[in-house]
Write an enzyme that holds these catalytic residues in place. Structure first.
Site, short mmCIF file in Angstrom:
data_model
loop_
_atom_site.label_atom_id
_atom_site.label_comp_id
_atom_site.label_asym_id
_atom_site.label_seq_id
_atom_site.Cartn_x
_atom_site.Cartn_y
_atom_site.Cartn_z
N GLY A 161 64.58 -3.37 -15.44
CA GLY A 161 64.99 -1.97 -14.63
C GLY A 161 64.77 -0.78 -15.35
O GLY A 161 64.88 -0.99 -16.58
N GLU A 212 60.19 -12.41 -19.86
CA GLU A 212 60.65 -11.33 -19.74
C GLU A 212 59.49 -10.21 -19.76
O GLU A 212 58.73 -10.01 -20.72
CB GLU A 212 61.68 -10.97 -20.70
N ASP A 249 61.42 -16.98 -7.92
CA ASP A 249 62.04 -18.14 -7.94
C ASP A 249 63.52 -18.21 -8.52
O ASP A 249 64.04 -17.11 -8.85
CB ASP A 249 61.30 -19.14 -8.82
#
Length: 270
Positions: free
Chosen positions: A165, A188, A140
């Site tokens: 990452g 997160e 999104d």
């Protein structure tokens, strides 16, 4: 027997590992072509930085990460164009989505070497090199999928979510989001954590390697992994001496029909 991606690309694996071992003394001839082949395989989904091992765990292909890092060493900074946007970088932005089966809403950016499967929907978001996004997943608005992160099929990555990452340190494992996971807005997940199949993370959940995860049904406290179909909310736990509270995630329940109804994917969008 079906070969995994590491075995199928074994000659390429050896070439990359050899180049990586010689990165400070001089790269062998053909390294650039091998690295380019790895990035193309990652983008096509023929290779993944991490893949299921068939026993419920995940295998990390470190050599694929090595290839990505070699790409940064081999590639010069250059001016690149993506639509009306101009970049000055070492990694290009994927284009040519027509016929791919992927919906791409501008300005969604997918770097070269990232895979997005047919049926996925990309709202204005950012997907970094080495990442993998499964079929039917929606990423999104303003969500980010970090380098080498693995996101399964039929997930919903809500607005503003950050999936961390990993390229350095090289030995670190990428974030794994398995199939049918719902991650609420502004949540997160980072530091190589795993969110197992069907789990639900409520809005504002923050999961790192040291985040305590308290199971309110069993009283167990764990770290680093959200169990299958767990419904998780942000909360806090007391310190050992009771002097203060620290942030934690709380497993409230196992996903049920009511949860499924609230998090159901909208087929008409797909």
């Amino acid at each position: 027997m079906t070969l995994n991606t590491s075995e199928r690309l074994h000659p390429l694996k050896l070439q990359i590992e050899d180049a990586w071992s010689k990165r400070d003394s001089g790269l062998p001839d053909g390294t650039d072509k091998a690295v380019e082949a790895v990035l193309k395989a990652l983008a096509a989904g023929d290779l993944r930085v991490a893949e299921p091992d068939g026993q419920g765990n995940w295998r990390v292909n470190q050599w694929a990460k090595e290839a990505i890092l070699l790409h940064f060493r081999l590639s010069p900074m250059r001016v690149m164009q993506a639509g009306e946007f101009t970049f000055h970088d070492k990694v290009g932005v994927r284009s040519g989505w027509a016929g791919s089966g992927v919906r791409v809403v501008p300005p969604a950016f997918v770097r070269e070497g990232a895979h997005v499967a047919p049926g996925a929907i990309l709202m204005p978001c950012y997907i970094n090199i080495g990442a993998h996004v499964g079929a039917g997943t929606m990423v999104d608005t303003w969500a980010t999928i970090g380098s080498c992160a693995q996101v399964g099929a039929n997930c919903h990555i809500s607005g503003g979510v950050g999936i961390g990452g990993v390229l350095e340190p090289l030995q670190a494992a990428p974030v794994i989001i398995e199939d049918n996971v719902f991650i609420g807005a502004r949540a997160e997940v980072a530091e190589g954590c795993i969110v197992r199949e069907g789990a639900v993370l409520a809005m504002g959940c923050y999961l790192g390697a040291s985040t305590r995860i308290y199971n309110a049904m069993t009283g167990e406290t764990t770290m680093g992994e959200i169990p299958q179909r767990a419904v998780v909310v942000p909360g806090s736990l007391s310190s050992r001496d009771g002097s203060h509270q620290t942030y934690a995630l709380i497993i409230k329940k196992i996903r049920d029909a009511k949860t499924d109804a609230r998090t159901a994917l909208n087929d008409i969008l797909r």
